[in-house]
Write a protein that holds these residues in place. Structure first.
Motif, PDB file in Angstrom:
ATOM      1  N   LYS A 250       0.558  -1.191   0.040  1.00 14.14           N
ATOM      2  CA  LYS A 250       0.026   0.150   0.114  1.00 14.14           C
ATOM      3  C   LYS A 250       0.889   1.163  -0.038  1.00 14.14           C
ATOM      4  N   SER A 251       1.973   1.233  -0.683  1.00 12.62           N
ATOM      5  CA  SER A 251       2.758   2.285  -0.893  1.00 12.62           C
ATOM      6  C   SER A 251       3.700   2.267  -2.457  1.00 12.62           C
ATOM      7  N   GLY A 252       4.482   2.979  -2.493  1.00 15.90           N
ATOM      8  CA  GLY A 252       5.005   2.982  -3.981  1.00 15.90           C
ATOM      9  C   GLY A 252       6.623   2.739  -3.531  1.00 15.90           C
ATOM     10  N   GLY A 253       7.199   2.359  -4.838  1.00 18.33           N
ATOM     11  CA  GLY A 253       8.518   2.321  -4.880  1.00 18.33           C
ATOM     12  C   GLY A 253       9.432   1.175  -4.199  1.00 18.33           C
ATOM     13  N   ASN A 254       8.443   0.167  -3.862  1.00 21.22           N
ATOM     14  CA  ASN A 254       9.057  -0.838  -3.176  1.00 21.22           C
ATOM     15  C   ASN A 254       9.379  -1.996  -4.126  1.00 21.22           C
ATOM     16  N   ILE A 255      10.396  -2.793  -3.498  1.00 21.11           N
ATOM     17  CA  ILE A 255      10.898  -4.113  -4.448  1.00 21.11           C
ATOM     18  C   ILE A 255      10.565  -5.363  -3.773  1.00 21.11           C
ATOM     19  N   TYR A 256      10.038  -6.269  -4.523  1.00 20.98           N
ATOM     20  CA  TYR A 256       9.810  -7.711  -3.853  1.00 20.98           C
ATOM     21  C   TYR A 256      10.529  -8.511  -4.829  1.00 20.98           C
ATOM     22  N   ARG A 257      11.572  -9.064  -4.055  1.00 23.95           N
ATOM     23  CA  ARG A 257      12.480  -9.785  -5.030  1.00 23.95           C
ATOM     24  C   ARG A 257      12.957 -11.267  -4.422  1.00 23.95           C
ATOM     25  N   GLY A 258      12.977 -12.156  -5.247  1.00 28.42           N
ATOM     26  CA  GLY A 258      13.588 -13.229  -4.957  1.00 28.42           C
ATOM     27  C   GLY A 258      13.188 -14.306  -3.685  1.00 28.42           C
ATOM     28  N   ASN A 259      11.592 -13.810  -3.442  1.00 29.08           N
ATOM     29  CA  ASN A 259      11.022 -14.600  -2.572  1.00 29.08           C
ATOM     30  C   ASN A 259      10.344 -15.735  -2.848  1.00 29.08           C
ATOM     31  N   VAL A 260      10.166 -16.665  -1.907  1.00 24.54           N
ATOM     32  CA  VAL A 260       9.139 -17.768  -2.430  1.00 24.54           C
ATOM     33  C   VAL A 260       7.835 -17.855  -1.668  1.00 24.54           C
ATOM     34  N   PHE A 261       7.006 -18.159  -2.212  1.00 24.39           N
ATOM     35  CA  PHE A 261       5.575 -18.193  -1.779  1.00 24.39           C
ATOM     36  C   PHE A 261       5.303 -19.693  -2.188  1.00 24.39           C
ATOM     37  N   PHE A 262       5.062 -20.403  -0.701  1.00 22.53           N
ATOM     38  CA  PHE A 262       4.929 -22.000  -1.005  1.00 22.53           C
ATOM     39  C   PHE A 262       3.524 -22.348  -0.323  1.00 22.53           C
ATOM     40  N   GLU A 263       2.841 -22.898  -1.150  1.00 27.21           N
ATOM     41  CA  GLU A 263       1.326 -23.493  -0.727  1.00 27.21           C
ATOM     42  C   GLU A 263       0.715 -22.441   0.110  1.00 27.21           C
ATOM     43  N   SER A 264       0.670 -21.173  -0.389  1.00 27.65           N
ATOM     44  CA  SER A 264       0.040 -20.121   0.592  1.00 27.65           C
ATOM     45  C   SER A 264      -1.225 -19.657  -0.120  1.00 27.65           C
ATOM     46  N   ARG A 265      -2.388 -19.585   0.410  1.00 28.32           N
ATOM     47  CA  ARG A 265      -3.487 -19.179  -0.019  1.00 28.32           C
ATOM     48  C   ARG A 265      -3.517 -17.565  -0.345  1.00 28.32           C
ATOM     49  N   GLY A 266      -3.789 -17.096  -1.191  1.00 28.32           N
ATOM     50  CA  GLY A 266      -3.832 -15.691  -1.548  1.00 28.32           C
ATOM     51  C   GLY A 266      -2.751 -15.158  -2.486  1.00 28.32           C
ATOM     52  N   SER A 267      -2.481 -13.903  -2.784  1.00 25.54           N
ATOM     53  CA  SER A 267      -1.293 -13.428  -3.618  1.00 25.54           C
ATOM     54  C   SER A 267      -0.562 -12.315  -2.872  1.00 25.54           C
ATOM     55  N   LEU A 268       0.374 -12.039  -3.774  1.00 20.31           N
ATOM     56  CA  LEU A 268       1.255 -10.572  -3.691  1.00 20.31           C
ATOM     57  C   LEU A 268       0.338  -9.842  -4.406  1.00 20.31           C
ATOM     58  N   VAL A 269      -0.117  -8.667  -3.503  1.00 21.50           N
ATOM     59  CA  VAL A 269      -1.028  -7.702  -3.941  1.00 21.50           C
ATOM     60  C   VAL A 269      -0.669  -6.322  -3.912  1.00 21.50           C
ATOM     61  N   LEU A 270      -0.642  -5.679  -4.998  1.00 19.99           N
ATOM     62  CA  LEU A 270      -0.103  -4.281  -5.248  1.00 19.99           C
ATOM     63  C   LEU A 270      -1.480  -3.442  -5.195  1.00 19.99           C
ATOM     64  N   ARG A 271      -1.689  -3.153  -3.707  1.00 19.38           N
ATOM     65  CA  ARG A 271      -3.158  -2.813  -3.414  1.00 19.38           C
ATOM     66  C   ARG A 271      -3.374  -1.075  -3.721  1.00 19.38           C
ATOM     67  N   HIS A 272      -2.228  -0.351  -3.287  1.00 17.50           N
ATOM     68  CA  HIS A 272      -2.428   0.949  -3.464  1.00 17.50           C
ATOM     69  C   HIS A 272      -0.705   1.064  -3.856  1.00 17.50           C
ATOM     70  N   GLY A 273      -0.367   2.609  -4.295  1.00 18.91           N
ATOM     71  CA  GLY A 273       0.723   2.929  -4.676  1.00 18.91           C
ATOM     72  C   GLY A 273       1.086   2.545  -5.949  1.00 18.91           C
ATOM     73  N   ASN A 274       2.187   3.514  -6.372  1.00 19.64           N
ATOM     74  CA  ASN A 274       2.714   3.232  -7.893  1.00 19.64           C
ATOM     75  C   ASN A 274       4.307   2.944  -7.706  1.00 19.64           C
ATOM     76  N   GLY A 275       4.455   2.371  -8.965  1.00 16.00           N
ATOM     77  CA  GLY A 275       5.938   1.993  -9.086  1.00 16.00           C
ATOM     78  C   GLY A 275       6.750   1.270  -8.520  1.00 16.00           C
ATOM     79  N   ASN A 276       5.893  -0.016  -8.053  1.00 15.80           N
ATOM     80  CA  ASN A 276       6.452  -1.282  -7.464  1.00 15.80           C
ATOM     81  C   ASN A 276       7.246  -2.120  -8.620  1.00 15.80           C
ATOM     82  N   LEU A 277       8.410  -3.064  -7.940  1.00 15.39           N
ATOM     83  CA  LEU A 277       8.805  -3.781  -8.630  1.00 15.39           C
ATOM     84  C   LEU A 277       8.646  -5.310  -8.136  1.00 15.39           C
ATOM     85  N   VAL A 278       8.121  -6.207  -8.969  1.00 18.43           N
ATOM     86  CA  VAL A 278       8.105  -7.611  -8.366  1.00 18.43           C
ATOM     87  C   VAL A 278       8.857  -8.591  -9.421  1.00 18.43           C
TER      88      VAL A 278
END
Length: 739
Positions: A250-278
């Motif tokens: 819920k903010s901008g300019g964040n970096i989400y890099r090299g993470n593992v999401f294993f058998e987790s219900r749901g998502s990585l959500v760019l809910r608010h904010g701009n210019g994020n990198l996944v």
């Protein structure tokens, strides 16, 4: 000449060595390691601590410890707080940790067997005007340190200030409201905070059943138009099932890099904010329901070089979801997708890609100026991969490949062709024939052993039904209650043939099974209003039993199984199998199962059960009438069962409100018979249920199936159902045939 020079140099060398020794002694004197054994000793040491000092907590249990580290270290010489031995300093009861100042470092502590006294277990601040900067918390374990009331909110880790790091820690088992880790931003301490969150194991977080169950949240809608510039990298998210947003950005300019999401219900959500990198993340679902990938909202988002496999999520939790937005959206709504770049990602064996998700009267701004390029799409083959709503003309598709053929809803820019996959040594699969399409060949993911700590196990620690001992129980008065009191988690109470009279309510506070014989019948009669009272920590399996309610007194709240309001019984399982239950008619409201307000079942299942003469409901799970998005059962299964002479609804399942943060409830009813069931109300009353499957059932002289939409995009699937002498399906959404 050389010898003379050597002799003359010796005094100089001795002097030089003496200076080195004195310097070492000086460093030792001014950079102290101080072992403390009591909170009072700690307070004195913390007050006197200087740059380079280390305060060491003595091994043992520290109960109700309000731990504050406040000071000013220096670059390369932080003030440190650590355990005497990693894993042997445990903070329990109502303990917490706060940091304020600069260049502080805390390590190797455990929080368990209690809960925070306030809103945070670990806070990078002392107060709203006194926070931490350039500080680090590392090697921390927070395990099951949840408030006992799941509706009470707290955060386990709250990052304030600037340039702080939280790393190599383990957080698992949060069951109450509130994000596991949150970045709190404000103008006083600086909105652009540059925090780093890395190499952590975010372990199992069970389904909360409401909004507020994120594992990580960065910012809020109020400050979302500014940049946080937080780095989230090389973490594991394992079985993080709290709600639809595993990570809520819920903010901008964040970096989400090299993470593992294993058998987790749901998502990585760019809910608010701009210019994020996944980028360069790995999502592995292994077919677990509701496992999702990335949801894209707002402007200038980049999703590239990621790997998605075995994700079974749909809707807002699809492997890739690109949302429709609201024009001139308020800060708390969905901004229009603009200038998104989604490129070089691999989607393999995924259920769904959803473009234009959420399109409705409010969310009618389709994505614009966006690109989807060089991605590899491979579905499960069980259904069409692509789902679209609204106008996709604002998305440019280029050099994408879908195997074995392109979905009809894709415009140009997606080529259909057969693709052969080759599995790399790390388990990821890449296409042999394609270069530059899909995730990079050099994509590696962080090993599970490289995150968290190596001195505390990474386990869910959840005992399964029938995972313990088998205890033989003979017929008689209160023999069942005596055996239950002596049982442990996962034990099975094996009843012999005969009559069991229960004269007190049986409290179930751990997983336990009560099972009748394979030959003969175990008959249970009870003389209290409630037979089983399922409490916090309990799960219950009943099998091969004959349960008669004829001896129960006429009192309000009669039930065979009660989950009382305020019990805080959550994430439990209740299974009834191959049993006959009857005689629940001493008054006008005798239920088989009554799930009270505040309770939450992962699963309630009735398999091959015969139920007759019930004055209330078979399952009453309709207590959450505040319409806040909460509900009492995630998944309900009924299979091969028969219900006769049931005055109320066989199932009364309620989920109100408009919040979109949950997946349930879900109901499946198959191959069951309803006779004289729910004639005065409804045989099945389903309000706000997100998925209902009715297959091969027979309704005779019974009430209607009533289905009403409350929120989301629910589905009602029905096939092979028969109605005789009354009853029909009444729904405010289209009824679809089961494929």
């Amino acid at each position: 000449m050389t010898n003379n020079l050597g002799r003359s140099a010796r005094p100089f060398l001795r002097h030089r060595l003496l200076l080195v020794a004195l310097a070492a002694l000086s460093t030792h004197l001014y950079a102290a390691d101080l072992l403390v054994a009591t909170p009072e000793e700690y307070a004195q040491a913390a007050k006197a601590a200087k740059p380079g000092d280390t305060i060491v907590l003595k091994d043992g249990e520290w109960r109700d410890f309000d731990l504050l580290l406040r000071g000013r270290g220096q670059t390369g010489k932080p003030i440190r707080l650590t355990a005497q031995t990693p894993g042997k300093v445990v903070l329990t009861g109502q303990s917490r940790l706060r940091l304020a100042g600069r260049h502080l470092e805390v390590s190797n502590l455990i929080f368990r067997d209690g809960h925070a006294p306030g809103g945070e277990v670990i806070a990078f601040r002392r107060s709203s005007t006194d926070w931490a900067e350039d500080s680090r918390v590392t090697g921390i374990v927070i395990h099951g340190y949840s408030k006992p009331d799941r509706s009470q909110s707290d955060h386990w880790v709250a990052l304030y200030g600037r340039n702080n790091r939280f790393d190599h820690s383990q957080l698992s088992g949060k069951t109450n409201l509130g994000s596991t880790l949150v970045v709190v931003r404000n103008e006083t301490s600086g909105l652009e905070n540059h925090h780093r969150i890395d190499h952590n194991w975010f372990g199992p977080r069970p389904n909360l059943g409401s909004n507020g169950g994120e594992t990580i949240r960065i910012g809020t809608s109020r400050d979302s138009l500014s940049d946080s510039r937080t780095l989230v990298e090389n973490n594991w998210f394992e079985h993080c099932d709290g709600e639809v947003e595993i990570v809520s950005s819920k903010s901008g300019g964040n970096i989400y890099r090299g993470n593992v999401f294993f058998e987790s219900r749901g998502s990585l959500v760019l809910r608010h904010g701009n210019g994020n990198l996944v980028e360069r993340n790995v999502f592995i679902g292994n077919g677990k329901p509701h496992t999702g990938g990335v949801r894209v909202i707002n402007r200038d988002q980049v999703v590239r070089d990621n790997y998605f496999q075995g994700l079974a999520g749909d809707g807002f939790a699809a492997a890739l979801t690109v949302m429709a937005g609201t024009r001139n959206a308020p800060l708390n709504r969905y901004g229009q997708v603009e200038n998104a770049v989604i490129e070089r990602n691999s989607f393999i064996d995924v259920r769904s890609v959803f473009l234009g998700a959420g399109t409705d009267e409010e969310r009618n701004a389709a994505p614009v100026g966006s690109t989807i390029a060089s991605n590899l799409f491979i579905g499960t083959g069980k259904r069409e991969l692509l789902r679209t709503l609204g106008d996709l003309s604002g998305i440019a598709f280029r050099d994408n490949v879908q195997s074995p053929r392109a979905s009809g809803g894709f415009p140009g820019g997606v080529q259909g062709r057969e693709v052969t996959l080759q599995r790399a040594a790390n388990g990821l699969q890449h296409p042999l024939e394609l270069e530059g399409v899909g995730a990079p060949r050099d994509l590696q993911f962080i090993a599970r052993r490289a995150v968290g700590v190596d001195w505390y196990p990474k386990t869910a620690e959840r005992v399964a039904l029938d995972g313990g001992r088998t205890l033989e129980v003979a017929p008689g008065e209160d023999s069942l209650g005596t055996a239950l009191a002596a049982s442990g988690p996962g034990d099975r109470l094996q009843l012999g043939a005969g009559r069991y009279v229960v004269t007190r309510t049986l409290e179930v506070a751990h997983p336990v099974s009560v099972v009748g014989p394979t030959r003969g019948t175990a008959r249970i009669a009870f003389s209290r209003p409630v037979l089983f009272d399922l409490q916090r920590g309990g799960s219950l399996r009943l099998a091969r039993l004959d349960i008669d309610g004829a001896l129960a007194p006429d009192q309000a709240g009669n039930a065979v199984v009660r989950i009382a309001p305020g019990s805080q019984a959550t994430n439990y399982e209740l299974r009834i199998e191959d049993s006959r239950i009857h005689g629940l008619s001493v008054n006008a409201g005798f239920d088989l199962i009554n799930a009270g307000k505040g309770s939450m079942a992962d699963l309630i299942a009735l398999h091959r059960v015969e139920v007759a003469d019930v004055s209330g409901a078979v399952l009453s799970a309709a207590a959450e009438t505040d319409d806040l998005g909460t509900y009492n059962a995630e998944h309900v299964e009924i299979d091969g069962s028969r219900f006769r002479r049931v005055a109320g609804a066989v199932v009364d399942l309620y989920r109100g409100g408009t919040d979109e943060s949950t997946f349930g409830p879900e109901l499946i009813v198959r191959d069951s018979v309803f006779e004289d069931a729910g004639r005065g109300d409804a045989a099945l009353r389903l309000r706000g249920v997100q998925l209902a499957v009715l297959d091969g059932n027979r309704f005779r002289r019974s009430g209607d199936v009533r289905f009403s939409h409350r929120v989301g995009d629910p589905s009602l699937l029905a096939s092979r159902n028969q109605f005789a002498a009354g009853g029909r399906i009444l729904a405010d959404i289209p009824v679809e045939a089961i494929q």
